[in-house]
Design a protein around this motif. Structure first.
Motif, PDB file in Angstrom:
ATOM      1  N   VAL A 184       2.747  -6.469   9.325  1.00 19.32           N
ATOM      2  CA  VAL A 184       2.851  -5.322   8.471  1.00 19.32           C
ATOM      3  C   VAL A 184       3.893  -4.629   7.616  1.00 19.32           C
ATOM      4  CG1 VAL A 184       0.484  -4.236   9.626  1.00 19.32           C
ATOM      5  CG2 VAL A 184       2.924  -3.281   9.778  1.00 19.32           C
ATOM      6  N   ALA A 185       4.960  -5.172   7.929  1.00 21.79           N
ATOM      7  CA  ALA A 185       6.259  -5.536   6.246  1.00 21.79           C
ATOM      8  C   ALA A 185       5.909  -5.816   5.210  1.00 21.79           C
ATOM      9  CB  ALA A 185       6.738  -5.768   7.395  1.00 21.79           C
ATOM     10  N   TYR A 186       4.955  -7.410   5.524  1.00 18.63           N
ATOM     11  CA  TYR A 186       5.070  -7.684   3.919  1.00 18.63           C
ATOM     12  C   TYR A 186       3.801  -7.842   2.905  1.00 18.63           C
ATOM     13  CZ  TYR A 186       8.036 -10.670   6.267  1.00 18.63           C
ATOM     14  OH  TYR A 186       9.779 -10.667   7.455  1.00 18.63           O
ATOM     15  N   HIS A 187       3.114  -6.634   3.942  1.00 16.11           N
ATOM     16  CA  HIS A 187       1.048  -6.220   3.185  1.00 16.11           C
ATOM     17  C   HIS A 187       1.926  -5.162   2.488  1.00 16.11           C
ATOM     18  CE1 HIS A 187      -1.541  -7.529   6.569  1.00 16.11           C
ATOM     19  NE2 HIS A 187      -0.568  -8.051   6.536  1.00 16.11           N
ATOM     20  N   PRO A 188       1.144  -5.903   0.799  1.00 21.62           N
ATOM     21  CA  PRO A 188       1.417  -4.899  -0.915  1.00 21.62           C
ATOM     22  C   PRO A 188       0.553  -3.846  -0.075  1.00 21.62           C
ATOM     23  CG  PRO A 188      -0.109  -6.727  -0.571  1.00 21.62           C
ATOM     24  CD  PRO A 188       0.209  -7.018   0.931  1.00 21.62           C
ATOM     25  N   TYR A 189      -0.860  -3.180   0.217  1.00 23.92           N
ATOM     26  CA  TYR A 189      -1.729  -2.749   0.605  1.00 23.92           C
ATOM     27  C   TYR A 189      -2.429  -2.419   1.888  1.00 23.92           C
ATOM     28  CZ  TYR A 189      -3.478  -6.500  -2.198  1.00 23.92           C
ATOM     29  OH  TYR A 189      -3.964  -7.635  -2.784  1.00 23.92           O
ATOM     30  N   PHE A 190      -2.818  -0.978   1.951  1.00 18.20           N
ATOM     31  CA  PHE A 190      -3.585  -1.265   3.715  1.00 18.20           C
ATOM     32  C   PHE A 190      -5.042  -0.489   3.242  1.00 18.20           C
ATOM     33  CE2 PHE A 190       0.900  -1.270   3.360  1.00 18.20           C
ATOM     34  CZ  PHE A 190       1.614  -1.740   4.676  1.00 18.20           C
ATOM     35  N   THR A 191      -5.913  -0.890   4.265  1.00 15.26           N
ATOM     36  CA  THR A 191      -6.396  -0.422   4.837  1.00 15.26           C
ATOM     37  C   THR A 191      -7.583  -1.458   4.589  1.00 15.26           C
ATOM     38  OG1 THR A 191      -6.870   1.262   2.923  1.00 15.26           O
ATOM     39  CG2 THR A 191      -6.662   2.001   4.662  1.00 15.26           C
ATOM     40  N   ARG A 192      -8.903  -1.883   4.876  1.00 12.87           N
ATOM     41  CA  ARG A 192      -9.540  -2.581   4.710  1.00 12.87           C
ATOM     42  C   ARG A 192      -9.885  -2.714   2.850  1.00 12.87           C
ATOM     43  NH1 ARG A 192     -10.596  -6.185   9.443  1.00 12.87           N
ATOM     44  NH2 ARG A 192     -10.398  -5.029  10.890  1.00 12.87           N
ATOM     45  N   GLU A 193     -10.288  -1.470   1.985  1.00 12.87           N
ATOM     46  CA  GLU A 193     -10.060  -2.289   0.515  1.00 12.87           C
ATOM     47  C   GLU A 193      -8.550  -1.898  -0.331  1.00 12.87           C
ATOM     48  OE1 GLU A 193     -10.876   2.547   1.824  1.00 12.87           O
ATOM     49  OE2 GLU A 193     -11.438   0.420   3.373  1.00 12.87           O
ATOM     50  N   GLY A 194      -7.812  -1.714   0.439  1.00 12.38           N
ATOM     51  CA  GLY A 194      -6.601  -2.290  -0.248  1.00 12.38           C
ATOM     52  C   GLY A 194      -6.202  -0.213  -0.536  1.00 12.38           C
ATOM     53  N   GLY A 195      -6.619   0.554  -0.039  1.00 15.06           N
ATOM     54  CA  GLY A 195      -6.747   1.872  -0.679  1.00 15.06           C
ATOM     55  C   GLY A 195      -5.476   2.678  -0.023  1.00 15.06           C
TER      56      GLY A 195
ATOM     57  N   SER B   4       9.836   7.500   9.512  1.00 14.69           N
ATOM     58  CA  SER B   4      10.233   7.049  10.836  1.00 14.69           C
ATOM     59  C   SER B   4       8.967   6.291  11.786  1.00 14.69           C
ATOM     60  CB  SER B   4      10.397   7.938  11.759  1.00 14.69           C
ATOM     61  OG  SER B   4       8.966   8.626  12.746  1.00 14.69           O
ATOM     62  N   ILE B   5       7.710   6.377  11.705  1.00 17.91           N
ATOM     63  CA  ILE B   5       6.608   5.899  12.658  1.00 17.91           C
ATOM     64  C   ILE B   5       6.593   4.108  11.781  1.00 17.91           C
ATOM     65  CG2 ILE B   5       4.130   4.730  13.299  1.00 17.91           C
ATOM     66  CD1 ILE B   5       4.020   7.901  13.631  1.00 17.91           C
ATOM     67  N   ALA B   6       6.086   4.450  10.001  1.00 21.42           N
ATOM     68  CA  ALA B   6       6.216   3.201   9.067  1.00 21.42           C
ATOM     69  C   ALA B   6       7.836   2.125   9.833  1.00 21.42           C
ATOM     70  CB  ALA B   6       6.566   3.586   8.093  1.00 21.42           C
ATOM     71  N   CYS B   7       8.915   2.730   9.695  1.00 24.29           N
ATOM     72  CA  CYS B   7      10.557   2.357  10.215  1.00 24.29           C
ATOM     73  C   CYS B   7      10.226   1.057  11.521  1.00 24.29           C
ATOM     74  CB  CYS B   7      11.235   2.957   9.891  1.00 24.29           C
ATOM     75  SG  CYS B   7      13.341   2.074  10.764  1.00 24.29           S
ATOM     76  N   PHE B   8       9.569   2.149  12.127  1.00 19.38           N
ATOM     77  CA  PHE B   8       9.603   0.834  13.222  1.00 19.38           C
ATOM     78  C   PHE B   8       8.033   0.269  13.216  1.00 19.38           C
ATOM     79  CE2 PHE B   8       6.193   0.375  17.144  1.00 19.38           C
ATOM     80  CZ  PHE B   8       7.417  -0.232  17.737  1.00 19.38           C
ATOM     81  N   GLU B   9       7.202   0.122  12.724  1.00 21.60           N
ATOM     82  CA  GLU B   9       6.284  -1.083  12.444  1.00 21.60           C
ATOM     83  C   GLU B   9       6.668  -1.887  11.872  1.00 21.60           C
ATOM     84  OE1 GLU B   9       2.744   1.502  11.074  1.00 21.60           O
ATOM     85  OE2 GLU B   9       1.713   2.165  12.354  1.00 21.60           O
ATOM     86  N   ARG B  10       7.699  -2.146  10.596  1.00 19.07           N
ATOM     87  CA  ARG B  10       7.852  -3.079   9.542  1.00 19.07           C
ATOM     88  C   ARG B  10       8.675  -3.683  10.772  1.00 19.07           C
ATOM     89  NH1 ARG B  10       8.894   1.171   5.519  1.00 19.07           N
ATOM     90  NH2 ARG B  10       7.623   0.614   3.998  1.00 19.07           N
TER      91      ARG B  10
ATOM     92  N   PRO C 257      -0.924   2.222  -0.890  1.00 16.32           N
ATOM     93  CA  PRO C 257      -0.469   2.055  -1.229  1.00 16.32           C
ATOM     94  C   PRO C 257       1.283   1.529  -0.330  1.00 16.32           C
ATOM     95  CG  PRO C 257      -0.622   3.630  -2.415  1.00 16.32           C
ATOM     96  CD  PRO C 257      -1.139   4.060  -1.512  1.00 16.32           C
ATOM     97  N   THR C 258       1.474   2.165   0.491  1.00 14.18           N
ATOM     98  CA  THR C 258       2.566   2.244   1.328  1.00 14.18           C
ATOM     99  C   THR C 258       2.093   2.551   2.841  1.00 14.18           C
ATOM    100  OG1 THR C 258       3.753   4.113   0.745  1.00 14.18           O
ATOM    101  CG2 THR C 258       3.750   2.353  -0.448  1.00 14.18           C
ATOM    102  N   LEU C 259       2.857   1.492   3.948  1.00 11.27           N
ATOM    103  CA  LEU C 259       3.044   2.152   5.145  1.00 11.27           C
ATOM    104  C   LEU C 259       3.380   3.242   5.200  1.00 11.27           C
ATOM    105  CD1 LEU C 259       2.626   0.562   7.788  1.00 11.27           C
ATOM    106  CD2 LEU C 259       4.612  -0.005   7.732  1.00 11.27           C
TER     107      LEU C 259
END
Length: 328
Positions: free
Chosen positions: A99-110, A165-171, A112-114
């Protein structure tokens, strides 16, 4: 007594694993961390602890890992994951690998950041059904969390600390050591079987066009497409975000890495097996006005479908799946 208390707290503090926390696979770019959330061991440890802690949900019954299981490439095994009180989610939980490489998130891309994505399950009523400010209040009552937060971000637990912190771990959840990767990036020509090689050639051929949407090192171009799963969709897809009719029933193209470990498939988990997915694409999908022009009947033989399935299974990174540093 003071020494006893200090020793007890020290025993509760998590310990760093011996291997590197952020191991970028060969052929992968370095993941980009935001300026306000640069990678550090302290932030990784805090994020990991929170990821596996049920303190995140209103009734302390669920953690992030409840729906993102490490042994399934951080995806779930059911079509829809159960939230607090048994409330059912509305979309299939995706894998968190890379997920570190995804430019956006959720199935509709709504989203913008982790960091912002971390808020989504917290506030959703059919997931954690909670408030991040109340989570922070809980954490402030825990001396270990207070110390870890100060070590990681120089501040007590709050919304900033939790999301970062959670985003840091997920990356750090990087997966790129599959047999396919060894074949391509490490030039080990013995890692793929004859069937897997045939499947790979078919996958990237103009006959199937699989590689047009599932391209690059992460096997996705992150575009929004309709694959003809239904004639009439109950889920509006990207339309939910944009309100544009042209976006109705469009969903973000998922990565195929570890796809053999992430069943069931599709945005609603309606296809239980990899072979069902291949049958769907081989048949060309159902008619829908927004269906991608790349989705059309393929006329693949049983052998070709078996070869494609073999190739897709070669994208499984067992070292990632079994990595103890990503376990509680």
């Amino acid at each position: 007594m003071l020494c006893v208390a200090c020793t007890k707290e020290a025993e509760q503090l998590p310990v760093l694993p011996p291997e590197p926390l952020l191991a970028v696979p060969p052929g992968f770019p370095e993941p980009v961390f935001p300026a306000d959330n640069a990678f550090s061991p302290e932030r990784w440890l805090l994020g990991k602890r929170l990821f596996f802690d049920r303190v995140m949900s209103r009734d302390s019954s669920l953690s992030c890992a409840s729906c993102h299981l490490p042994e399934h490439a951080f995806s779930d095994t059911t079509a829809f994951s159960a939230g607090v009180g048994g409330a059912m989610g509305v979309r299939n939980a995706p894998s968190l690998a890379n997920v570190a490489y995804h430019p956006y998130f959720t199935r509709e891309g709504g989203v913008p950041t982790l960091e912002m994505q971390i808020l989504v399950p917290i506030q959703e009523h059919n997931e954690f059904d909670f408030n991040i400010l109340l989570i922070a209040e809980r954490l402030k009552q825990d001396s270990v969390y207070r110390k870890m937060s100060l070590d990681a971000y120089g501040r007590e637990p709050d919304h900033f600390v939790i999301t970062r912190s959670i985003a840091c771990f997920e990356r750090s959840l990087l997966s790129g050591l599959s047999p396919y990767d060894e074949y391509v990036f490490q030039n080990n020509k013995n890692t793929l079987t004859a069937a897997e090689k045939r499947g790979m050639n078919l996958f990237f051929s103009e006959k199937t066009n699989c590689g047009k949407c599932h391209e690059g090192f992460n096997f996705t171009n992150y575009s929004f497409e309709n694959n003809g799963l239904y004639e009439d969709y109950s889920d509006p897809g990207r339309f939910r975000l944009t309100g544009k009719e042209a976006d109705r029933a469009l969903f973000k193209v998922p990565s195929l890495r570890n796809v053999a470990m992430t069943a069931p498939y599709m945005h609603d988990g309606s296809l239980a097996m990899l072979e069902e997915v291949l049958e769907h694409y081989n048949a060309g999908g159902k008619q829908h006005p927004h269906k991608s022009e790349l989705v059309k009947p393929l006329g693949l033989s049983a052998q070709e479908r078996a070869d494609l399935a073999a190739f897709l299974r070669s994208l499984t990174d067992m070292r990632f799946i079994n990595n103890e540093k990503f376990r509680p």
